[in-house]
Design a protein around this motif. Sequence first.
Motif, short mmCIF file in Angstrom:
data_model
loop_
_atom_site.label_atom_id
_atom_site.label_comp_id
_atom_site.label_asym_id
_atom_site.label_seq_id
_atom_site.Cartn_x
_atom_site.Cartn_y
_atom_site.Cartn_z
N ILE A 94 0.86 -1.18 0.00
CA ILE A 94 0.00 0.00 0.00
C ILE A 94 0.89 1.23 0.00
O ILE A 94 1.73 1.39 0.89
CB ILE A 94 -0.92 0.04 1.23
N ASP A 95 0.74 2.07 -0.98
CA ASP A 95 1.54 3.30 -1.08
C ASP A 95 3.03 3.01 -1.00
O ASP A 95 3.81 3.79 -0.45
CB ASP A 95 1.15 4.29 0.02
N GLY A 96 3.44 1.87 -1.53
CA GLY A 96 4.84 1.50 -1.53
C GLY A 96 5.32 0.84 -0.25
O GLY A 96 6.51 0.52 -0.12
N TRP A 97 4.40 0.61 0.70
CA TRP A 97 4.75 -0.03 1.97
C TRP A 97 4.10 -1.40 2.07
O TRP A 97 2.94 -1.57 1.70
CB TRP A 97 4.29 0.83 3.15
N ASP A 226 -7.26 -0.77 -3.99
CA ASP A 226 -7.86 -1.89 -4.71
C ASP A 226 -7.90 -3.14 -3.83
O ASP A 226 -7.25 -3.21 -2.78
CB ASP A 226 -7.05 -2.20 -5.97
N VAL A 227 -8.63 -4.13 -4.29
CA VAL A 227 -8.66 -5.42 -3.60
C VAL A 227 -7.28 -6.07 -3.73
O VAL A 227 -6.51 -5.77 -4.66
CB VAL A 227 -9.74 -6.34 -4.18
N GLY A 228 -6.96 -6.96 -2.82
CA GLY A 228 -5.65 -7.59 -2.87
C GLY A 228 -5.59 -8.87 -2.07
O GLY A 228 -6.53 -9.25 -1.35
N ILE A 229 -4.46 -9.54 -2.19
CA ILE A 229 -4.18 -10.79 -1.50
C ILE A 229 -2.86 -10.65 -0.74
O ILE A 229 -1.87 -10.12 -1.28
CB ILE A 229 -4.06 -11.97 -2.49
#
Length: 250
Positions: A94-97, A226-229
């Motif tokens: 998320i945001d590069g983290w 966005d959705v993610g895993i």
Amino acid sequence: MIYWGLGISVLAMAGVWFAPRIGWQKFLDVKAEPDLPCAFGYKMSWVAVQTRDTARLIAALGLEETRSVNWSVGIGTVYSDRIGLKNVFVTPPIDGWSLIVGLSLPHPMGNGFEDRCAPLLIDLSREFGKVQYYVSVPELEYYGWVSLRDGRLNRGFACSPEGVIWNRGPVTGDERSIGLDLFDMRVVDEALGECYAPAVREEHVIELARRWSLDPTRLDTREDLDVGIGYLALAPTTWQPAAAVDRRAA
């Protein structure tokens, strides 16, 4: 001492406190269907690593037998009073983290314990650059934060009702600006035999996380994600606390 408090008190009270939409069946769901991020941060510990390379991060952590899970299962598991202390959840970037979430992480502890927190964070920082650690357990009045860059621990602080556990590096401008008075704190008053701890609260930990990386308590309110895993794994046994060895007696 802190570890046993975390194991017995926090998870018993937290349970699925911060994950009300998560049922127990979710923990048994083998399907990894992407979903939107879940908020977390209260009554929890996590490490923020500036990387989008999840596979490389998992390898650096030494995690084995990882399985793909969505946000609901991952966050629900680490908040579970049954299996929370055994697992760690690595979030999608998320945001590069990328965030490593779980009370199973090694924590700053007193001199009676081997330091397993700093070595892990330093190794991660050497590999990835910017790394931060946060913990907030209000029931135990246990709070802490650590900031590293390029393998160097620039700032580390942790406290409990027993006093200050870590106070490494100079106090930062961000700590001062959010009202943390960490200059005149005393760990032990030898004359009175009393312990002192600064007035740290949960919102201080969250605010520092917001300023230094991202605020995990608001992930579920963001419309740009966005959705993610992510990935769930058993926490390595090397993260478990161990009594310090008196090498002088060896």
